[in-house]
Write an enzyme that holds these catalytic residues in place. Structure first.
Site, PDB file in Angstrom:
ATOM      1  N   HIS A 133       0.875  -1.180   0.000  1.00  0.00           N
ATOM      2  CA  HIS A 133       0.000   0.000   0.000  1.00  0.00           C
ATOM      3  C   HIS A 133       0.914   1.234   0.000  1.00  0.00           C
ATOM      4  CE1 HIS A 133      -2.790   2.953   1.791  1.00  0.00           C
ATOM      5  NE2 HIS A 133      -3.774   2.157   1.438  1.00  0.00           N
ATOM      6  N   ASP A 210       2.878  -4.552   8.054  1.00  0.00           N
ATOM      7  CA  ASP A 210       1.672  -3.756   7.870  1.00  0.00           C
ATOM      8  C   ASP A 210       0.492  -4.721   8.042  1.00  0.00           C
ATOM      9  OD1 ASP A 210      -0.602  -2.657   6.803  1.00  0.00           O
ATOM     10  OD2 ASP A 210       0.345  -1.866   4.994  1.00  0.00           O
TER      11      ASP A 210
END
Ligand code: PMP
Length: 416
Positions: A133, A210
């Site tokens: 991301h 993440d």
């Protein structure tokens, strides 16, 4: 999965009971029952989270940590109670390892700006993957450009899986840190993070995970994973927006400089010298997001009471069903076909721009996401400008998948 198994899973996991906990799902959009398939962007909230927010502002609202009065003590107690709930939920060793942030993005920026700045030297490398991301790309790019370090990228294969041998090869004595997603938001790939962390640790490289997309689907045990940092957002796990957690091993957090300066992160201040506060407060400058933190505690209670094994089976079955039904539609190309996937399906439909798919489905009451999903390098890797993405949560149903498939037939009719 056979029909008998499907029925068994559905009985063990009562999706209607779960749906009743989420008031927003009961509404209609453009006269059609809402079908919410945009959970990777943000999840809906159960009533107990909404009630906690309302109760907090009705009965408790006060600033934390500084007051001697009843309300301030109550607010402080509930705020710190969430920290303890999170600690237990992810099995961290100490409350000192739970840093409240605004979300996954802020957690990653915090590590880049503190640990990163402290440790990255000219010629060093930060290693991330192709499927990240933007929030796990840009903070490292900023750090690298400041310190004249290099951002290295782990390639992925055509299924959207990290090529682990390449990962191993790219971990060098120059690697200051490696950071990658537990679950990809654009492809749904579930990375073998425990194995990858072990590989990095064998080369003495710290790892940031993440966890934004993993937390709503899995029970995470940070000690079992042996992650050095694990960043996630409440709003993806049925809690409010504006609050998240950075888990960090105490040994790292202790040696890192503060992120922001201000109230609460200090022990004492004179114009000559400031003494920083102990963990975790050293990283929490200013008045925190008290109400949302407390309501996040309610989301943790909600998740903690669920049977994750049956949720995972249920979501897996839903993913398989949707994949099968979508694959049967002529012109659909699914991007991301990893062996291990969580509840995300990205796809393109021949001759139709993803935004048009999203807009037409919207009129059918179906909420999906279209675009690059803040993962432009993934789009480049697969040679597409954008995809349509559906993402499930534990309250989605097979009937909703059927509604989606009917909606796509409608899109095809319009574009025929
Ligand atoms: N990483 C991943 C994999 C995500 O899906 C997201 C949210 N889409 C983020 C990071 C950023 O999360 P937030 O916007 O809550 O900080």
């Amino acid at each position: 999965m056979s029909n008998t198994n499907t029925i068994a899973v559905e009985q063990a996991f009562d999706v209607e009971k779960i749906r009743n906990d989420f008031p927003i799902l009961k509404q209609s959009v453009y006269g059609k029952p809402l079908v919410y398939l945009d959970n990777a962007a943000t999840s809906q909230k159960p009533k107990m989270v909404i009630d906690t927010l309302c109760r907090y502002y009705t009965k408790t609202n006060a600033n934390v940590h500084r007051g001697v009065h009843f309300l301030s003590e109550k607010a402080s107690h509930e705020y710190e109670e969430t920290r303890e709930k999170v600690r237990q939920y992810i099995n961290a060793s100490s409350h000192e390892e739970i840093i409240f942030t605004r979300g996954t993005t802020e957690g990653i920026n915090l590590v880049a700006q503190t640990f990163g700045r402290q440790n990255v030297r000219e010629g060093d490398e930060i290693l991330i993957s192709t499927m990240e991301h933007h929030s796990n790309i840009v903070p490292w790019q900023m750090l690298c450009s400041e310190g004249r370090a290099t951002l290295k990228i782990i390639p992925i294969n055509d299924k959207g899986e990290i090529i682990v041998e390449e990962y191993e090869r790219l971990l060098t004595p120059r690697t200051t840190l490696t950071a990658f997603a537990h679950v990809s938001n654009s492809l749904g790939t579930v990375n073998s993070v425990k194995h990858m962390i072990e590989i990095a640790h064998n080369k003495n490289v710290p790892v940031l995970i993440d966890g934004a997309q993993a937390m709503p689907h899995y029970r995470i045990d940070v000690r079992d994973l042996d992650a050095d940092f694990y960043s996630f957002s409440s709003h993806k796990m049925f809690g409010p927006t504006g609050i998240g957690v950075l888990y960090g091993k105490k040994s790292f957090l202790e040696s890192m400089p503060p992120y922001q300066g201000g109230g609460d992160m200090i022990k004492s201040v004179t114009f000559e010298k400031t003494l920083y506060n102990d963990l975790p407060y050293k990283f929490e400058a200013g008045t925190p997001n008290i109400a949302d933190t407390i309501a996040f505690g309610a989301a943790i209670d909600y998740l903690g009471a669920l049977d994750f094994e049956s949720i995972q089976e249920y979501e897996h079955e839903l993913l398989e069903y949707a994949t099968e039904r979508l694959s049967a539609i002529e012109g659909i190309n699914i991007i991301g076909t990893a062996e291990h996937k969580a509840s995300v399906i990205s796809f393109t439909l021949e001759g139709v721009h993803p935004h048009d798919i999203g807009t037409i489905l919207d009129r059918e009451g179906i909420a999906i996401r279209t675009g690059h999903h803040c993962a432009q390098p993934v789009m480049q890797r697969f040679g597409v400008p954008a995809t349509a993405r559906i993402s499930f949560a534990l309250y989605n149903t097979r009937e909703e998948v059927d509604a989606l498939v009917n909606g796509i037939s409608r899109v095809k009719e319009i574009f025929a």
